[in-house]
Design a protein around this motif. Structure first.
Motif, mmCIF file in Angstrom:
data_model
loop_
_atom_site.group_PDB
_atom_site.id
_atom_site.type_symbol
_atom_site.label_atom_id
_atom_site.label_comp_id
_atom_site.label_asym_id
_atom_site.label_seq_id
_atom_site.Cartn_x
_atom_site.Cartn_y
_atom_site.Cartn_z
ATOM 1 N N ASN A 71 -34.012 25.553 -19.797
ATOM 2 C CA ASN A 71 -32.950 24.544 -19.860
ATOM 3 C C ASN A 71 -31.573 25.193 -19.820
ATOM 4 O O ASN A 71 -30.647 24.691 -19.170
ATOM 5 C CB ASN A 71 -33.094 23.708 -21.132
ATOM 6 C CG ASN A 71 -34.338 22.839 -21.119
ATOM 7 O OD1 ASN A 71 -34.910 22.578 -20.069
ATOM 8 N ND2 ASN A 71 -34.771 22.410 -22.294
ATOM 9 N N ARG A 72 -31.427 26.318 -20.545
ATOM 10 C CA ARG A 72 -30.135 27.006 -20.562
ATOM 11 C C ARG A 72 -29.776 27.540 -19.187
ATOM 12 O O ARG A 72 -28.636 27.428 -18.730
ATOM 13 C CB ARG A 72 -30.181 28.158 -21.578
ATOM 14 C CG ARG A 72 -28.875 28.932 -21.673
ATOM 15 C CD ARG A 72 -29.044 30.197 -22.486
ATOM 16 N NE ARG A 72 -30.049 31.078 -21.920
ATOM 17 C CZ ARG A 72 -29.843 31.862 -20.866
ATOM 18 N NH1 ARG A 72 -28.663 31.861 -20.260
ATOM 19 N NH2 ARG A 72 -30.799 32.627 -20.402
ATOM 20 N N ARG A 73 -30.766 28.133 -18.499
ATOM 21 C CA ARG A 73 -30.487 28.670 -17.163
ATOM 22 C C ARG A 73 -30.134 27.554 -16.188
ATOM 23 O O ARG A 73 -29.261 27.720 -15.327
ATOM 24 C CB ARG A 73 -31.692 29.470 -16.666
ATOM 25 C CG ARG A 73 -31.806 30.849 -17.329
ATOM 26 C CD ARG A 73 -32.880 31.719 -16.722
ATOM 27 N NE ARG A 73 -34.187 31.391 -17.264
ATOM 28 C CZ ARG A 73 -35.143 30.775 -16.600
ATOM 29 N NH1 ARG A 73 -34.942 30.405 -15.349
ATOM 30 N NH2 ARG A 73 -36.316 30.509 -17.159
ATOM 31 N N GLU A 74 -30.825 26.407 -16.287
ATOM 32 C CA GLU A 74 -30.497 25.282 -15.418
ATOM 33 C C GLU A 74 -29.096 24.756 -15.710
ATOM 34 O O GLU A 74 -28.344 24.417 -14.793
ATOM 35 C CB GLU A 74 -31.528 24.165 -15.605
ATOM 36 C CG GLU A 74 -32.906 24.504 -15.052
ATOM 37 C CD GLU A 74 -33.919 23.413 -15.342
ATOM 38 O OE1 GLU A 74 -33.579 22.477 -16.109
ATOM 39 O OE2 GLU A 74 -35.052 23.499 -14.825
ATOM 40 N N SER A 75 -28.740 24.707 -16.993
ATOM 41 C CA SER A 75 -27.395 24.263 -17.369
ATOM 42 C C SER A 75 -26.341 25.232 -16.845
ATOM 43 O O SER A 75 -25.294 24.813 -16.329
ATOM 44 C CB SER A 75 -27.301 24.153 -18.889
ATOM 45 O OG SER A 75 -26.003 23.759 -19.286
ATOM 46 N N ASP A 76 -26.603 26.546 -16.954
ATOM 47 C CA ASP A 76 -25.663 27.549 -16.432
ATOM 48 C C ASP A 76 -25.516 27.425 -14.916
ATOM 49 O O ASP A 76 -24.411 27.577 -14.378
ATOM 50 C CB ASP A 76 -26.139 28.957 -16.792
ATOM 51 C CG ASP A 76 -25.998 29.255 -18.280
ATOM 52 O OD1 ASP A 76 -25.298 28.498 -18.965
ATOM 53 O OD2 ASP A 76 -26.607 30.241 -18.750
ATOM 54 N N ALA A 77 -26.644 27.153 -14.241
ATOM 55 C CA ALA A 77 -26.590 27.009 -12.777
ATOM 56 C C ALA A 77 -25.764 25.793 -12.382
ATOM 57 O O ALA A 77 -24.973 25.845 -11.435
ATOM 58 C CB ALA A 77 -28.009 26.899 -12.206
ATOM 59 N N ARG A 78 -25.941 24.682 -13.115
ATOM 60 C CA ARG A 78 -25.139 23.489 -12.826
ATOM 61 C C ARG A 78 -23.663 23.749 -13.081
ATOM 62 O O ARG A 78 -22.799 23.334 -12.304
ATOM 63 C CB ARG A 78 -25.622 22.306 -13.673
ATOM 64 C CG ARG A 78 -26.958 21.725 -13.253
ATOM 65 C CD ARG A 78 -27.174 20.363 -13.883
ATOM 66 N NE ARG A 78 -27.174 20.428 -15.341
ATOM 67 C CZ ARG A 78 -28.237 20.644 -16.085
ATOM 68 N NH1 ARG A 78 -29.416 20.828 -15.496
ATOM 69 N NH2 ARG A 78 -28.176 20.667 -17.396
ATOM 70 N N LEU A 79 -23.366 24.454 -14.170
ATOM 71 C CA LEU A 79 -21.966 24.761 -14.492
ATOM 72 C C LEU A 79 -21.349 25.654 -13.412
ATOM 73 O O LEU A 79 -20.202 25.444 -12.996
ATOM 74 C CB LEU A 79 -21.899 25.450 -15.852
ATOM 75 C CG LEU A 79 -20.506 25.632 -16.458
ATOM 76 C CD1 LEU A 79 -19.832 24.282 -16.662
ATOM 77 C CD2 LEU A 79 -20.598 26.382 -17.780
ATOM 78 N N ALA A 80 -22.125 26.636 -12.944
ATOM 79 C CA ALA A 80 -21.632 27.512 -11.878
ATOM 80 C C ALA A 80 -21.377 26.712 -10.602
ATOM 81 O O ALA A 80 -20.389 26.958 -9.885
ATOM 82 C CB ALA A 80 -22.633 28.637 -11.610
ATOM 83 N N ALA A 81 -22.267 25.743 -10.319
ATOM 84 C CA ALA A 81 -22.076 24.910 -9.126
ATOM 85 C C ALA A 81 -20.821 24.057 -9.255
ATOM 86 O O ALA A 81 -20.082 23.873 -8.278
ATOM 87 C CB ALA A 81 -23.305 24.017 -8.917
#
Length: 449
Positions: free
Chosen positions: A196-206
């Motif tokens: 979940n954290r990695r997906e959240s970081d990926a969305r934030l980076a996007a």
């Protein structure tokens, strides 16, 4: 039973994690799923201990806890389906439900002499991961208070005679089982939280990338608008001078010079149209109003315009069952023209344009694919389509065409996909919501303004 009913029932028992979920919602979903594990684990333990080990248990209070957890889980699942995020207080309350339920179960099954007291540590670890520091400390404090209570107050287990004299070994076996259970649940929980954290970081980076691209577009738009303003006056002067020259006997009576002058004036009109389009895109309409046409008419006109500029074939494959009236925005013409221009540059002999309508109602889209027979996109370019200055042409300032295409189509609510064809060449597909182009929608927007 209908598939829709089954899906709703499944959502109540295991709320799905939807793409783009907030970290708090994902944590509540995970807590709900772990609580279901606790419910089934408690029921299975009660059955094994009472039926297999023949231990006399107070079944009424022990069964009350999992039944209440089932009701709470179903209630939380319905809330999760309607909420996108949860506060720290709400997540703390959800975790405290599990702490109190475990304390209740242990009180009626031996208190601190029950090796399953180590499950309090699992709840403390979960709180430390998903909650802020002050809430995490409250979870730990409440777990410690529960443990202190169970040390002095509890209902002893009534063991059968064959087990009554071997408390220590029974405690060791229970501790081993509890250790393995806690290890498995911790791995499952931490792995899911890390995902979940990695997906959240990926969305934030996007989001950061999109913000940077939009900032780049704004700066380019300001530059282009300023340049268009500066070019407007000299273009008008050149147009007047060329008009005067066309009436000069020397030029009028010379067919070659007259033809050359006509070509120059045609290209000048094209430059003025481009400048008008830039100013219109910047919100400054300058004598060129968007025209009412149809999807088929828009594509046919655009194809006819480009056929006069290329030596090869520009083939249109019309797969539309019907046709729809739209507003032919000059900015959209430039964007589609960018894609066609890129295709012609690498495949001057043949470019294919396919157009069709897809979807129904508000989700209806205009699908436009431009394909070429060129070398295709390099893998590193495919991975970074839509970023500025990503190009295989090797010239300064290149790579802005597709960057503008992707961002303008995204602003319209559509999407751009790029791929290399198995038969050779590449294709760029534009999916544009019809609602952003339809005549009725545009009229409603103007009335609101």
């Amino acid at each position: 039973m209908a598939p829709g009913v089954i899906e709703r029932l499944a959502a109540l028992f295991a709320p799905p994690e939807v793409p783009g979920s907030t970290p708090s919602r994902s944590s509540v979903v995970l807590l709900t799923q772990l609580r279901w594990t606790a419910v089934f684990g408690q029921l299975a333990t009660i059955v094994v201990v009472s039926a297999v080990l023949k231990v006399r248990l107070p079944l009424a209070p022990l069964l009350l806890a999992p039944l209440l957890l089932i009701v709470i889980n179903l209630t939380i699942a319905r809330v999760v389906l309607q909420r996108e995020s949860f506060t720290q207080r709400e997540m703390f309350s959800a975790l405290m439900i599990d702490v109190v339920a475990l304390c209740w179960q242990l009180y009626y099954s031996g208190g601190a002499t029950n090796p399953f007291t180590f499950l309090f540590l699992l709840q403390i670890v979960i709180g430390a991961i998903i909650l802020e520091a002050r809430w995490s400390w409250l979870v730990a404090l409440n777990a410690c208070l529960c443990m202190a209570l169970l040390t002095f107050f509890y209902e002893p287990l009534q063991l059968p005679d064959r087990l009554a004299g071997d408390h220590f070994h029974l405690y060791i076996y229970g501790s081993l089982f509890c250790f393995v259970l806690a290890a498995v649940l911790l791995i499952v929980f931490v792995v899911r939280l890390d995902r979940n954290r990695r997906e959240s970081d990926a969305r934030l980076a996007a989001y950061y990338q999109q913000a940077a691209e939009e900032d780049h577009i704004i700066r380019m738009g300001l530059l282009a608008s300023g340049a268009a303003h500066e070019l407007g006056t000299p273009l008008s002067s050149i147009s007047v001078i060329l008009g005067d020259w066309s009436h000069e006997p020397t030029i009028r009576d010379d067919p070659d010079m007259a033809a050359d002058l006509a070509d120059v004036r045609r290209e000048l009109e094209r430059c003025k149209t481009i400048v008008s389009g830039i100013l219109m895109s910047a919100g400054e309409v300058r004598g060129v109003d968007p025209a009412v046409t149809t999807v088929r008419g828009f594509i046919d006109d655009l194809a006819e315009e480009w056929r006069t500029r290329i030596p090869g074939e520009l083939r249109v494959i019309d797969r539309m069952a019907g046709d729809v009236e739209i507003i032919a925005d000059p900015g959209l013409r430039q964007i589609v023209g960018n894609v066609i221009d890129n295709a012609i540059e690498v495949s001057p002999d043949l470019v294919l344009i396919e157009v069709w309508l897809e979807g129904e109602g508000a989700a209806r889209q205009v699908m436009l694919t431009v394909s070429d027979r060129g070398p295709g996109f390099a893998p590193e370019v495919l991975r970074r389509i839509g970023q500025p200055y990503i190009s295989t042409k090797g010239r300064d300032g290149g790579g802005l065409g597709l960057f503008l295409v992707v961002n303008v189509i995204r602003k319209l609510g559509g999407a751009v996909s790029v791929e290399n064809r198995e038969t050779g060449g590449a294709s760029v597909q534009l999916a544009i919501p019809l609602a952003t182009l339809a005549l009725e929608e545009q009229e409603q927007r103007q009335e609101k303004q």
